[in-house]
Design an enzyme around this catalytic site. Structure first.
Site, mmCIF file in Angstrom:
data_model
loop_
_atom_site.group_PDB
_atom_site.id
_atom_site.type_symbol
_atom_site.label_atom_id
_atom_site.label_comp_id
_atom_site.label_asym_id
_atom_site.label_seq_id
_atom_site.Cartn_x
_atom_site.Cartn_y
_atom_site.Cartn_z
ATOM 1 N N GLU A 71 18.808 5.964 36.714
ATOM 2 C CA GLU A 71 20.142 5.464 37.077
ATOM 3 C C GLU A 71 20.941 5.102 35.818
ATOM 4 O OE1 GLU A 71 21.331 5.546 39.995
ATOM 5 O OE2 GLU A 71 19.690 5.441 41.443
ATOM 6 N N TRP A 118 21.905 8.391 34.149
ATOM 7 C CA TRP A 118 23.041 9.011 34.849
ATOM 8 C C TRP A 118 24.342 8.344 34.411
ATOM 9 C CZ3 TRP A 118 24.065 13.282 37.403
ATOM 10 C CH2 TRP A 118 23.048 13.982 38.061
ATOM 11 N N TRP A 144 41.700 22.452 50.762
ATOM 12 C CA TRP A 144 41.441 21.177 51.435
ATOM 13 C C TRP A 144 42.357 21.012 52.636
ATOM 14 C CZ3 TRP A 144 37.130 19.124 49.699
ATOM 15 C CH2 TRP A 144 36.774 19.249 48.352
ATOM 16 N N ASN A 204 24.250 2.470 47.368
ATOM 17 C CA ASN A 204 24.349 3.763 46.691
ATOM 18 C C ASN A 204 24.099 4.949 47.621
ATOM 19 O OD1 ASN A 204 24.556 5.410 44.181
ATOM 20 N ND2 ASN A 204 22.444 5.911 44.694
ATOM 21 N N TRP A 232 38.320 15.381 47.243
ATOM 22 C CA TRP A 232 37.505 14.308 46.685
ATOM 23 C C TRP A 232 38.345 13.272 45.949
ATOM 24 C CZ3 TRP A 232 37.797 13.577 41.443
ATOM 25 C CH2 TRP A 232 38.204 14.650 40.652
ATOM 26 N N TRP A 249 31.789 11.313 42.889
ATOM 27 C CA TRP A 249 32.607 12.028 43.871
ATOM 28 C C TRP A 249 32.578 13.536 43.639
ATOM 29 C CZ3 TRP A 249 34.655 11.171 48.451
ATOM 30 C CH2 TRP A 249 34.678 9.853 48.913
#
Length: 485
Positions: A279, A282, A311, A346, A364, A387
């Site tokens: 984590e 990341w 979209w 999360n 997004w 996202w």
């Protein structure tokens, strides 16, 4: 007199703070003073969609930081400006008034912030920038071609290799001079831009609170994090993200805590700390990407093929998603948790992001912006990275054809619906199977044509706004624009 100034940004601490230490060292060398400043820039915050709850959290930490700095002889001044453009004239005047010869501040990865600093340096301001946001400087974790990684796993391996090759030791708390009277800190003035302030009172304030939370998590919960992190009803995550986002904790402090309890975490893939260490990596990966690819700060797809996605962007459906009224209890519980607390588990962040971008085919960027406007742990790099990962447009993203099934996610990670019932009381009396598969409830309801069902007419809950199988097929067709030729 050659005084120094420490400019606090997203680094509201005195431990492991190289820029603060540098400011103190400079003043000691010149037998001078250290001053500190924090700029409140509400128009800039609004432009960046900073959540009101996060601003409140920052303000409370500025008060705590003021006390810490006073204890080492450094006065902190809060300066209310409009935006970044107002900083240069203020600093020019202040430096002349206080005989400031050196300004120290931490590097920030976001594009606007980097442009701000570039302009200040070009204007001959004596600004020294120090990289302390990540464990390693931007552009130092590279592949064999000297390029930034575009896949997480090899970045992670190189990051661990570098980390294992050197001592990781956070700097001790900065020291400078004898205590001074705690200065009177000006309140943040931002209600002319943000209509409503939002309290962060449920989150403890201060470095001591954050460091204790880190210690307790590392000692008691980290070993089970990999097995329990996906269950929102459990208190199994660190909840350190709000403190990392505003720099009350550093990444180095987190890695040090990991290695204290799990010394082989960097070299042992079977370490119980592996999942939480990832984590942190990341987080570093997304911040390094933000610097390497400036367009990520400009709401652009990492993958240019994303420009071809058609979209749907249905405004009404977006509002239902925002309000937790989609008819899928797990999605709605997650969104209500965000709206009520400023934080979201999360696993659920992935569930709701997948639902918005794939079930509803809404850009997004709409979801990223809404999250940023609500989150107490709002952070551009992590928010953008998460996202775009969910939408399939990002760096090392989830494949476009992988569409989270909210019913499967619900039954797998909240089997007894304990979390769902907490935030969606409308379904508390439903059979568990119906909570996880809400379409079954409507099939058994004679009044399904109304669009609402309730065992108590004063409590209404909507039908699912899309049918999963059809939405999945539609998403795969539309998002196939991301398919490589």
């Amino acid at each position: 007199m050659q005084n120094s100034l420490i400019w606090f940004r997203q680094d509201l601490r005195i431990h492991d703070h190289p820029a603060l230490v540098a400011a103190c060292d400079y003043a000691k060398q010149h037998n001078s003073r250290v001053y500190a400043v924090y700029f409140v820039t509400p128009k800039q915050w609004k432009l960046h969609d900073v959540a009101a709850i996060q601003i409140d959290f920052i303000e409370r930490h500025i008060q705590a930081l003021s006390t810490q700095l006073a204890a080492i002889g450094i006065p902190l001044q809060v300066v209310n400006l409009a935006d970044f453009d107002d900083i240069l004239p203020w600093l020019n005047h202040y430096c002349a008034k206080q005989d400031i010869e050196a300004i120290f501040a931490a590097v920030e990865p976001e594009f606007n912030e980097r442009q701000r600093d570039k302009k200040l340096i070009e204007a001959k301001l004596p600004l020294t920038l120090i990289e302390q946001d990540c464990l390693f400087p931007y552009g130092s974790v590279l592949n064999q071609s000297g390029q930034m990684y575009k896949v997480f796993t090899p970045f992670s391996k190189e990051w661990k290799k570098q980390a294992a090759s050197k001592a990781i030791t956070p700097l001790k708390a900065a020291t400078f001079d004898k205590p001074i009277s705690e200065p009177s800190i000006d309140a943040f003035v931002y209600d002319h831009v943000y209509q409503n302030k939002v309290s962060s009172e449920h989150w403890p304030v201060g470095e001591d609170a954050a460091r204790k939370r880190l210690k307790d998590f590392a000692e008691f919960l980290m070993a089970d994090y990999g097995a329990k992190r996906d269950f929102p009803a459990l208190d199994a995550t660190s909840k350190l993200s709000p403190y990392l986002a505003i720099g009350v904790l550093s990444a180095r402090q987190c890695v040090t805590a990991i290695l204290f309890y799990f010394p082989d975490a960097l070299i042992n893939d079977a370490s119980p700390a592996k999942t939480w260490l990832n984590e942190i990596i990341w987080r570093e990966f997304y911040r390094h990407l933000l610097v390497a690819f400036e367009h990520l700060s400009k709401a652009q797809n990492f993958n240019p093929l994303g420009q071809a996605i058609a979209w749907r962007n249905n405004q009404h459906e977006f509002e239902q998603w925002c309000q937790g009224q989609t008819g899928y209890p797990i999605v709605d519980a997650a969104m209500r948790q965000l709206n009520q607390t400023g934080w979201m588990h999360n696993r659920l962040r992935m569930v709701v992001a997948s639902f918005l971008t794939k079930h509803l085919l809404i850009d997004w960027r709409w979801g990223e912006q809404y999250f940023r406007q609500q989150l107490i742990d709002g952070d551009l790099a992590a928010n953008n990275g998460g996202w775009q990962w969910s939408a399939g447009t990002g760096c090392d993203a989830q494949p476009y054809f992988r569409v989270f099934n909210p019913m499967t996610q619900s039954s797998k990670f909240d089997a007894d619906a304990h979390f769902i019932k907490q935030y969606v009381p409308e379904v508390a009396n439903w059979p568990i199977k119906h909570i996880h598969q809400p379409h079954l409830h409507w099939q058994s309801n004679n009044d399904a044509s109304t669009g609402l069902f309730s065992q108590n007419e004063s409590i209404l809950y909507p039908k699912p706004i899309v049918e999963h199988s059809a939405a999945r097929l539609r998403a795969i067709e539309v998002l196939s624009a991301l398919k490589k030729s």
